[in-house]
Design a protein around this motif. Structure first.
Motif, PDB file in Angstrom:
ATOM      1  N   GLY A  19      -9.508 -79.751 -15.597  1.00 41.42           N
ATOM      2  CA  GLY A  19      -9.460 -80.605 -14.483  1.00 41.42           C
ATOM      3  C   GLY A  19     -10.985 -80.785 -14.062  1.00 41.42           C
ATOM      4  N   ILE A  20     -11.145 -81.326 -13.023  1.00 39.47           N
ATOM      5  CA  ILE A  20     -12.842 -81.554 -12.213  1.00 39.47           C
ATOM      6  C   ILE A  20     -13.375 -80.215 -11.928  1.00 39.47           C
ATOM      7  N   ILE A  48      -9.493 -89.845 -17.181  1.00 37.38           N
ATOM      8  CA  ILE A  48     -10.001 -90.003 -18.483  1.00 37.38           C
ATOM      9  C   ILE A  48      -9.147 -91.095 -19.267  1.00 37.38           C
ATOM     10  N   TYR A  49      -9.510 -91.908 -20.136  1.00 42.20           N
ATOM     11  CA  TYR A  49      -8.826 -93.078 -20.983  1.00 42.20           C
ATOM     12  C   TYR A  49      -8.638 -92.542 -22.403  1.00 42.20           C
ATOM     13  N   ILE A  50      -7.449 -92.760 -22.704  1.00 43.67           N
ATOM     14  CA  ILE A  50      -6.957 -92.613 -24.150  1.00 43.67           C
ATOM     15  C   ILE A  50      -6.347 -93.923 -24.834  1.00 43.67           C
ATOM     16  N   PRO A  51      -6.687 -94.512 -25.914  1.00 44.07           N
ATOM     17  CA  PRO A  51      -6.551 -95.654 -26.492  1.00 44.07           C
ATOM     18  C   PRO A  51      -5.005 -95.921 -26.617  1.00 44.07           C
ATOM     19  N   LYS A  52      -4.375 -96.926 -26.528  1.00 41.80           N
ATOM     20  CA  LYS A  52      -2.874 -97.392 -26.641  1.00 41.80           C
ATOM     21  C   LYS A  52      -3.035 -98.128 -28.079  1.00 41.80           C
ATOM     22  N   PRO A  78      -5.328 -95.180 -18.580  1.00 43.75           N
ATOM     23  CA  PRO A  78      -5.772 -94.037 -17.510  1.00 43.75           C
ATOM     24  C   PRO A  78      -4.865 -92.874 -17.321  1.00 43.75           C
ATOM     25  N   LEU A  79      -5.537 -91.974 -17.542  1.00 43.08           N
ATOM     26  CA  LEU A  79      -4.661 -90.274 -17.108  1.00 43.08           C
ATOM     27  C   LEU A  79      -5.715 -89.667 -16.249  1.00 43.08           C
ATOM     28  N   GLY A  80      -4.647 -88.993 -15.477  1.00 41.06           N
ATOM     29  CA  GLY A  80      -5.191 -88.066 -14.207  1.00 41.06           C
ATOM     30  C   GLY A  80      -4.941 -86.727 -14.577  1.00 41.06           C
ATOM     31  N   GLN A  87      -0.282 -90.677 -14.359  1.00 44.90           N
ATOM     32  CA  GLN A  87       0.059 -90.562 -15.399  1.00 44.90           C
ATOM     33  C   GLN A  87      -0.765 -89.477 -16.061  1.00 44.90           C
ATOM     34  N   GLY A  88      -0.170 -88.315 -16.395  1.00 42.62           N
ATOM     35  CA  GLY A  88      -1.190 -87.075 -16.509  1.00 42.62           C
ATOM     36  C   GLY A  88      -0.497 -85.787 -15.725  1.00 42.62           C
TER      37      GLY A  88
END
Length: 289
Positions: free
Chosen positions: A78-79, A110-114, A121-123, A232-233
Motif C-alpha cells: 500500500g502507500i 492503481i489501474y489495471i486493463p479491462k 481503478p483499484l484501491g 475495488q481492491g
C-alpha cells in the motif's frame, strides 16, 4: 554471534512455523457456525457478541495475517510500502493486530486493463488494513452466506463461475425451459453503493466499517475523498456488495405475472441473467407497489 534483533526474529520465525493451523481453522469455523446460527434465529445481540469474540481471538488474527501475506496480492504494498514477506514479520503483525487505536491509511490507487480496453481503478490498502478487513470479514461471511441469494455465485466461498454456468445450463437446456433471456449488469456497482446504507444495514463494527469506506485514496500524489462506493481492491468489498444485492433474486421472482412465466435468476457479482417465457414477461413485469 547473533545480535538481539536477529535472535528475536529467529524466535518469531519459530513461533509462526509451530502454529497448529488445523486447530486454528477449526476454532474460527466453530465461531462462524455460531454466528450463522444466531443470524438464522434472528438473535442480533448474540451475533454482535460472537463477532466481537471472533475478531479479538488469536486464532482469527493468525489466520487473517496468513491469508493477506500469502495471497496473490501479498507482494503489492500500500502507500506505506510495507509487505509481510517473512514469518517473523507475520508473527509480529498478528500480535499487533488490534482494534484499539486502529486508524486506516489511504488507499494506493492503481489501474489495471479491462477486456474492453478501458482501465479498472483499484484501491490497494496497506497490509495492516488488509489484515483488519480480512479479520472482520471472518465475522461477516457467516452472515452473507446465510442471507445471500441461492443462485448468486460471485465472491462466495466454494462457488465459482463454473457453478453459475452450470445453473444457466440447468435453467435453459430442457425442452420446456423458458425461451427468453435477459442479461444485465449493474453499472459501477462497487462505486455507487451508498455509505450510509452500508453503515445502517451491514451488521459489522460501525467504527471499523466507516473508516474503510471513508479512507480516501492517493492517486499520483494527490488525495481524493471517497464519498460513496466501496473500493475495488479491498478484501471486504466484494462481501459488502454481495450483502447489498441480497434478495435481488427474490425481488425478480416476485414481479412475475404467474408461476408459468418460468422466471429464473442467476447472478455473478454485479452481472446477472433472468429467464422468462416471453419478451413481455422480461421487459414489462407487473408494477411493484
Amino acid at each position: 554471534m547473533m545480535t538481539s534483533p536477529e535472535v528475536s526474529a529467529s524466535s518469531d520465525d519459530a513461533k509462526w512455523q509451530s502454529i497448529n493451523w488445523k486447530a486454528i481453522k477449526q476454532h474460527v469455523l466453530k465461531l462462524q457456525m455460531r454466528i450463522a446460527k444466531a443470524i438464522r434465529e434472528g438473535k442480533r445481540g448474540k451475533v454482535k457478541a460472537l463477532q466481537w469474540i471472533l475478531t479479538h481471538s488469536k486464532s482469527a488474527k493468525f489466520l487473517t495475517v496468513k491469508r493477506v501475506s500469502q495471497n496473490k496480492g501479498s507482494k503489492t504494498p500500500g502507500i506505506d510500502g510495507i509487505i509481510w514477506n517473512t514469518d517473523s514479520r507475520r508473527m509480529i503483525a498478528a500480535n499487533q493486530l488490534s482494534r484499539k487505536a486502529y486508524k486506516t491509511k489511504q488507499l494506493r490507487r492503481i489501474y489495471i486493463p479491462k477486456k474492453n480496453g478501458k482501465l479498472r481503478p483499484l484501491g490497494i490498502p496497506c497490509m495492516n488494513d488488509r489484515a483488519h478487513q480480512a479479520l472482520y470479514l471472518l465475522a461477516l461471511e457467516p452472515i452473507s452466506e446465510t442471507v445471500a441469494d441461492a443462485n448468486s455465485y460471485g465472491f462466495r466461498p466454494n462457488r465459482s463461475t463454473a457453478d453459475a454456468i452450470q445453473q444457466c445450463f440447468i435453467c435453459m437446456s430442457r425442452k420446456a425451459s423458458a425461451n427468453w433471456v435477459l442479461e444485465g449488469n449493474i453499472k459501477s456497482c462497487f462505486d455507487r453503493i451508498g455509505h450510509q446504507w452500508l453503515i445502517d444495514n451491514i451488521q459489522l463494527d460501525k467504527r471499523m466499517l466507516k473508516q474503510w469506506l471513508e479512507c480516501g485514496f492517493i492517486d499520483k500524489g494527490l488525495f481524493y475523498k471517497t464519498e460513496e462506493g466501496t473500493p475495488q481492491g479491498g478484501i471486504i468489498s466484494p462481501t459488502l456488495m454481495l450483502l447489498t444485492l441480497a434478495s435481488l433474486e427474490q425481488l425478480v421472482k416476485s414481479i412475475a405475472h404467474k408461476t408459468g412465466d418460468k422466471i429464473h435468476f442467476i447472478g455473478y457479482a454485479d452481472d446477472f441473467v433472468i429467464t422468462g417465457t416471453s419478451k413481455e414477461v422480461l421487459v414489462n413485469p407487473k408494477n411493484i407497489s
